[in-house]
Design a protein around this motif. Structure first.
Motif, short mmCIF file in Angstrom:
data_model
loop_
_atom_site.label_atom_id
_atom_site.label_comp_id
_atom_site.label_asym_id
_atom_site.label_seq_id
_atom_site.Cartn_x
_atom_site.Cartn_y
_atom_site.Cartn_z
N CYS A 153 0.83 -1.21 0.00
CA CYS A 153 0.00 0.00 0.00
C CYS A 153 0.87 1.26 0.00
O CYS A 153 0.43 2.33 -0.40
CB CYS A 153 -0.92 0.03 1.21
N ALA A 154 2.10 1.13 0.46
CA ALA A 154 3.01 2.27 0.50
C ALA A 154 3.59 2.57 -0.89
O ALA A 154 4.17 3.62 -1.12
CB ALA A 154 4.13 2.02 1.49
N THR A 160 8.10 9.41 4.92
CA THR A 160 7.81 8.10 5.49
C THR A 160 8.41 8.01 6.89
O THR A 160 9.55 8.43 7.08
CB THR A 160 8.46 7.01 4.61
N TYR A 171 1.54 6.30 5.17
CA TYR A 171 2.18 5.09 4.66
C TYR A 171 3.40 4.76 5.50
O TYR A 171 4.14 5.65 5.91
CB TYR A 171 2.61 5.30 3.19
N GLY A 223 -0.53 0.96 4.36
CA GLY A 223 -0.87 2.32 3.94
C GLY A 223 -2.37 2.53 4.01
O GLY A 223 -3.14 1.61 3.79
N ARG A 242 -5.35 5.40 2.78
CA ARG A 242 -5.73 6.64 2.08
C ARG A 242 -7.25 6.64 1.95
O ARG A 242 -7.87 5.59 1.72
CB ARG A 242 -5.07 6.70 0.69
#
Lengths: 377, 377
Positions: free
Chosen positions: A205-206, A298, A338, A344, A346
């Motif tokens: 997901c990052a 990050t 993330y 992560g 969003r």
């Protein structure tokens, strides 16, 4: 199509015409013409003196051009010149405004024909502020994205969580299987998944544009970013994040930070037209920071809060820019957090700036735990 | 990626490097890099001296570039220059080969940096001859197109023909409903319907790129042209024509002519590599003429027999050109007969030219009367 902004630009710049050359994938050109065109170059010419918009239609595409373009269609048979650039050069003279990235050979044809070229960003400016008709098209595409999200969320809510990875309909659920379900649901609504369906799971997901195929596991974040394109070329853009069999503290903390950050963005946008775009981003990033994540890297927020959406998925304005927001601008509001070690999160809605405040074009529930949804709304 | 053809071109032209700038919709660039990219410009640079391929990755897309591109990725943070053209200009010198349609501002950046620009068509030539790996990707996409066609044919075969227009699942069947069914079936196979799903009915079949919404009636031609795009960017291309409740003589005559014309094309292609592309078109058009239709206009055959398919839906070679066919070229074979008073018939397969003969990448039945199909093959 209202070309008043082109007239104004020509007057301001003391210029004679506007030329644009590209293929069906050139979004400025599609905006100017409504022509969905072929995958080879064609030309748009705007003659300032007569206020005439002209499309040099490619061979075999005359009928389609007549159907889709409201101005004058010049067929290939009517012109001796064959390339799009040369055909355009035959129809203009004097000072001609072109986009910076006009094809080099077109620029040379225009210069050979004696034109003086000057670059313009007028089309980008025109596009950034949508008409009500454009907003309705975008709303319809966003509704189709919601139907895709509802399908994906329902699949996630219907998985078996006994083992790891998740099982759905007797097979391992992967990001690719989930993508196909969401894409098919969107296609049934009449929009096209054009290769932008990003689905990450866990650490991936990052990776902001992950479109690969990996198994989805219990307890990890699943981030879906759906941005289909409608038949008239306008995009939608919708992101949600889910966790099946939620346990972890990181996922909850990140989700709360992102939800609050989106609320902070909405608060800033509630000032409506005149708000500085960068203020929206700053308020959003500050909220993420207040929850203990980095506002600009990050582990934390690694991108901007949003961008314009219209005939392109990403267009002006960026919410990091110092633009003053104007009524009619359609923007994503998409904070994220993330951590390559964790996952992560969003959440992304699509909104339109109004004179007073803003309107959210998205009506999709926000919930970290996936639920069975009967439809997109 | 094998850049041997770039090395050969640089030697032949006594040049130092190749530069290409565009966005994710530039198919040359996607071919050269494998990078599915963003909707803003990025640069590819090939340095002839070191044989090094370089991608100037846009901000936020470094991870994706690393994942998809086999050469050297230069991140935005490593360069002072910001625009794609300026970043490319920082990495080359001497004589630089560029495509004719390179963005004008990139050409100016390169010239300002002291480079001599010369245009090249080497990428078009590289692309026209596919590797076995590319052929397999195209075959997979074509299989997905077949699944879409099977869904559409099954819907047509399942209509009620009592009244007019056709009824399917208790509602009027329209071209848009049929398109959505085909598109959803293709999306479930992992390919994207990217806005190219052309479905005509009756007279609108003569309008080659009709994507509108009209009711479908009994006894009229329904022409479906499916050209989805796979996840790695390669297209498929498949057309069939059906008539529900067939009665009319025109539809039968046109269909027989088109079937026989496609056989004539296959006969010409069975000579394999070395065949002149235009010979294939001439044999096809002659057969259509033998059945009493015009070989080059209405009512009759209004377009070419085929075109290359790969990273673009339409690419080199055209079957009207005087190119000698080479092994590995992937081509559509798509004769058609159109009459704006009657309808239109087209049958389209996708084939690959081999040293001896050709291979048909399409395994979909040909039948004017729709049947229920359980799958795409």
């Amino acid at each position: 199509m209202d070309y008043g902004a082109l007239d104004a630009e020509l007057r301001d710049r003391n210029a004679d015409g506007v030329v644009h050359v590209g293929d069906r994938f050139d979004d400025d050109l599609r905006y100017l013409t409504g022509f969905s065109g072929p995958d080879r170059e064609y030309a748009f010419v705007y003659d300032g003196e007569g206020g005439e918009a002209i499309l040099c239609a490619p061979q075999l595409f005359e009928e389609q051009a007549q159907r889709e373009f409201s101005g004058t269609v010049v067929s290939a048979a009517e012109q001796e010149a064959t390339t799009a650039g040369e055909r355009a050069a035959d129809l203009v003279s004097g000072t001609v405004l072109v986009p910076q990235s006009i094809p080099h050979d077109t620029a040379l044809w225009l210069e050979r024909a004696g034109c003086d070229l000057e670059s313009t960003a007028v089309v980008e400016r025109m596009r950034s502020r949508k008409t009500e008709a454009e907003i309705e098209r975008i709303r319809t595409v966003q509704e189709a994205a919601q139907t895709g999200m509802a399908r994906a969320e329902t699949v996630l809510a219907s998985t078996e969580v006994e083992g790891d990875p998740l099982i759905w309909e007797e097979r391992v659920l992967t990001t690719e299987r989930l993508r196909r379900e969401a894409n098919a649901a969107m296609a049934l609504e009449g929009v096209n998944p054009v290769g932008n369906t990003v689905i990450g799971a866990g650490e991936r997901c990052a990776d902001l544009h992950f479109t690969g195929d990996i198994p989805i596991k219990r307890g990890e974040t699943v981030l879906l970013d759906l941005s289909p394109r409608g038949p008239e070329g306008y995009y939608g853009d919708l992101s949600r994040t889910f966790v099946v069999d939620l346990e972890g503290g990181w996922e909850r903390r990140a989700y709360v930070a992102v939800e609050r950050a989106q609320e902070a963005a909405f608060d800033a946008l509630s000032e409506g037209a005149g708000t500085l775009a960068s203020t929206v981003h700053e308020e959003t990033a500050a909220e993420i920071s207040a929850y203990g994540f980095r506002p600009d890297g990050t582990p934390g927020f690694t991108h901007g809060t949003g961008h314009g959406v219209g005939m392109s998925l990403h267009e002006a304005p960026s919410l990091r820019s110092d633009t003053e927001l104007e009524a009619g601008m359609v923007l994503t509001v998409e904070p994220g957090v993330y951590d390559p070690q964790e996952g992560g999160v969003r959440i992304e809605d699509l909104v339109v700036v109004r004179e007073e405040g803003f309107e959210n074009l998205t009506e999709y529930p926000r919930s970290l735990v996936p639920e069975v949804r009967s439809s997109g709304q």
